[in-house]
Write a protein that holds these residues in place. Sequence first.
Motif, PDB file in Angstrom:
ATOM      1  N   VAL A  89     -34.266 -22.171 -37.964  1.00 21.00           N
ATOM      2  CA  VAL A  89     -33.367 -21.466 -37.038  1.00 21.00           C
ATOM      3  C   VAL A  89     -33.093 -22.347 -35.815  1.00 21.00           C
ATOM      4  O   VAL A  89     -34.015 -22.832 -35.159  1.00 21.00           O
ATOM      5  CB  VAL A  89     -33.979 -20.122 -36.601  1.00 21.00           C
ATOM      6  CG1 VAL A  89     -33.110 -19.461 -35.532  1.00 21.00           C
ATOM      7  CG2 VAL A  89     -34.125 -19.194 -37.802  1.00 21.00           C
ATOM      8  N   LEU A  91     -30.812 -22.141 -32.279  1.00 22.36           N
ATOM      9  CA  LEU A  91     -30.034 -21.237 -31.452  1.00 22.36           C
ATOM     10  C   LEU A  91     -29.399 -21.993 -30.287  1.00 22.36           C
ATOM     11  O   LEU A  91     -29.867 -23.054 -29.879  1.00 22.36           O
ATOM     12  CB  LEU A  91     -30.922 -20.118 -30.907  1.00 22.36           C
ATOM     13  CG  LEU A  91     -31.645 -19.244 -31.941  1.00 22.36           C
ATOM     14  CD1 LEU A  91     -32.502 -18.190 -31.236  1.00 22.36           C
ATOM     15  CD2 LEU A  91     -30.652 -18.580 -32.889  1.00 22.36           C
ATOM     16  N   GLN A  95     -25.894 -17.106 -27.568  1.00 21.24           N
ATOM     17  CA  GLN A  95     -25.810 -16.580 -28.925  1.00 21.24           C
ATOM     18  C   GLN A  95     -26.495 -15.218 -29.013  1.00 21.24           C
ATOM     19  O   GLN A  95     -27.475 -14.943 -28.317  1.00 21.24           O
ATOM     20  CB  GLN A  95     -26.465 -17.563 -29.896  1.00 21.24           C
ATOM     21  CG  GLN A  95     -26.347 -17.184 -31.366  1.00 21.24           C
ATOM     22  CD  GLN A  95     -26.946 -18.261 -32.261  1.00 21.24           C
ATOM     23  OE1 GLN A  95     -27.194 -19.388 -31.834  1.00 21.24           O
ATOM     24  NE2 GLN A  95     -27.186 -17.927 -33.522  1.00 21.24           N
ATOM     25  N   LYS A  96     -25.987 -14.349 -29.872  1.00 19.99           N
ATOM     26  CA  LYS A  96     -26.575 -13.022 -30.085  1.00 19.99           C
ATOM     27  C   LYS A  96     -27.500 -13.057 -31.301  1.00 19.99           C
ATOM     28  O   LYS A  96     -27.177 -13.674 -32.328  1.00 19.99           O
ATOM     29  CB  LYS A  96     -25.484 -11.970 -30.309  1.00 19.99           C
ATOM     30  CG  LYS A  96     -24.481 -11.903 -29.157  1.00 19.99           C
ATOM     31  CD  LYS A  96     -25.141 -11.491 -27.863  1.00 19.99           C
ATOM     32  CE  LYS A  96     -24.148 -11.509 -26.703  1.00 19.99           C
ATOM     33  NZ  LYS A  96     -23.018 -10.580 -26.890  1.00 19.99           N
ATOM     34  N   VAL A  97     -28.645 -12.400 -31.170  1.00 18.99           N
ATOM     35  CA  VAL A  97     -29.639 -12.382 -32.245  1.00 18.99           C
ATOM     36  C   VAL A  97     -30.216 -10.973 -32.401  1.00 18.99           C
ATOM     37  O   VAL A  97     -30.240 -10.183 -31.455  1.00 18.99           O
ATOM     38  CB  VAL A  97     -30.800 -13.369 -31.959  1.00 18.99           C
ATOM     39  CG1 VAL A  97     -30.338 -14.801 -32.078  1.00 18.99           C
ATOM     40  CG2 VAL A  97     -31.414 -13.112 -30.582  1.00 18.99           C
ATOM     41  N   TYR A 115     -37.875 -12.955 -34.686  1.00 15.86           N
ATOM     42  CA  TYR A 115     -36.493 -13.182 -35.084  1.00 15.86           C
ATOM     43  C   TYR A 115     -36.188 -12.463 -36.390  1.00 15.86           C
ATOM     44  O   TYR A 115     -36.901 -12.595 -37.383  1.00 15.86           O
ATOM     45  CB  TYR A 115     -36.251 -14.681 -35.249  1.00 15.86           C
ATOM     46  CG  TYR A 115     -34.853 -15.055 -35.687  1.00 15.86           C
ATOM     47  CD1 TYR A 115     -33.797 -15.030 -34.786  1.00 15.86           C
ATOM     48  CD2 TYR A 115     -34.594 -15.427 -37.000  1.00 15.86           C
ATOM     49  CE1 TYR A 115     -32.518 -15.379 -35.174  1.00 15.86           C
ATOM     50  CE2 TYR A 115     -33.319 -15.780 -37.410  1.00 15.86           C
ATOM     51  CZ  TYR A 115     -32.276 -15.745 -36.490  1.00 15.86           C
ATOM     52  OH  TYR A 115     -30.998 -16.090 -36.889  1.00 15.86           O
ATOM     53  N   GLU A 118     -29.059 -13.175 -37.141  1.00 14.17           N
ATOM     54  CA  GLU A 118     -27.968 -13.259 -36.184  1.00 14.17           C
ATOM     55  C   GLU A 118     -27.521 -11.859 -35.779  1.00 14.17           C
ATOM     56  O   GLU A 118     -27.625 -10.906 -36.557  1.00 14.17           O
ATOM     57  CB  GLU A 118     -26.798 -14.034 -36.778  1.00 14.17           C
ATOM     58  CG  GLU A 118     -27.116 -15.498 -37.072  1.00 14.17           C
ATOM     59  CD  GLU A 118     -25.913 -16.245 -37.598  1.00 14.17           C
ATOM     60  OE1 GLU A 118     -24.833 -15.620 -37.727  1.00 14.17           O
ATOM     61  OE2 GLU A 118     -26.042 -17.450 -37.886  1.00 14.17           O
ATOM     62  N   GLN A 120     -24.569  -9.341 -33.342  1.00 10.65           N
ATOM     63  CA  GLN A 120     -23.194  -9.248 -32.874  1.00 10.65           C
ATOM     64  C   GLN A 120     -23.096  -8.163 -31.817  1.00 10.65           C
ATOM     65  O   GLN A 120     -23.876  -7.202 -31.809  1.00 10.65           O
ATOM     66  CB  GLN A 120     -22.239  -8.921 -34.035  1.00 10.65           C
ATOM     67  CG  GLN A 120     -22.131 -10.013 -35.085  1.00 10.65           C
ATOM     68  CD  GLN A 120     -21.162  -9.635 -36.197  1.00 10.65           C
ATOM     69  OE1 GLN A 120     -20.795  -8.475 -36.345  1.00 10.65           O
ATOM     70  NE2 GLN A 120     -20.748 -10.637 -36.976  1.00 10.65           N
TER      71      GLN A 120
END
Length: 347
Positions: A89, A91, A95-97, A115, A118, A120
């Motif tokens: 991964v 990032l 960024q959205k996770v 984690y 991904e 949104q």
Amino acid sequence: MVLAGVRQHKVVAGLEFYLDEMPGETRAVVTQNGEVHSLYIERDTDRFENRLGTQLVGRVARVEPGLKAAFIDTGAGEPFGFMSLPKAVHLTEGQKVRVQVSAEIRESKGPALKYLGEGQGDARILSAGPGVTQILRELAGSEEIITGLKAVEMSLHAEEEARSTSVIRSDVGLDLAIQRTRALIAADIDYAPLPGRDSRKGRDAVNRFGLNEVARQLRLKHWGGIVAIDLAGVAFQGDSIVNLAKAVFSGWNGVAIGPLSRFGLLQVSVPWSHTPLDERLAHRDTVLLDSVRRLHHALLSDRATPVYELVCGAESAKRLAPLVAALGPRARLSADGPAGAFTIKQG
């Protein structure tokens, strides 16, 4: 069913379950054979974003390549959550996770995150972790959950136990001290010889009892990290002590048992989960909520008296007014007391 993030215990005889619900705070207590096994505290001011087991969408606030980790803004403000990054991964900031809370906030550290993939959209909660009522119901299963006056009294007793840093058991010769430092948890098991008992057998018995008591204290206080246990005279019993420790912690997820040193020191690694109770109880709201709990206890223990009144200072009264009102018409509040003082009296 196993609740995400809840430290499990084996289902054994002698367990009792208590639910102490009052305005502003809910407590769940589990006892085993009369001893406090677990205490969970939930306050109305708690943020779901920091609750163990909560899944949410967060924003990458900062990436730390040297740590192979990232700090995640979950929408609860700073301190941001900390997330170790899986090898595959990568990032970027902003960024959205999708993440899950794997350990709650402690000291000045934000929650530890796992984690999930991904994400949104805006930072938001996808599913909240279990509250203390849900935790208790899951642990109790079909067993009775005790409420009312007995639950209030048990939660007060559990708080007293959680604040204690020593355990004395004269019947087995145990003198245990356990303290949390910034670096680790230090537990010292001492043996007070009993008349007529072989000292070697006595130390063995105290170490067995003491290791179980250390585990109980860690579970009760929600402590984790490195635990250094100074045992009583076991320099030549390494294998048996390590095997005993493995048996004591066999029902715990993620626990690692280190070797026994020649000085009789055993190291155990315990994952963090909930916010430590000493931090919860040191919060400024604790004194206010304790006054409401004492008022609630008075109302439940004496139903013949028409009114009980909580007397406090003016500033405290502003915060306590909605909580006292929620206890019903027999509960009254007076702001005529000195600042920082709380008194319960019959109306």
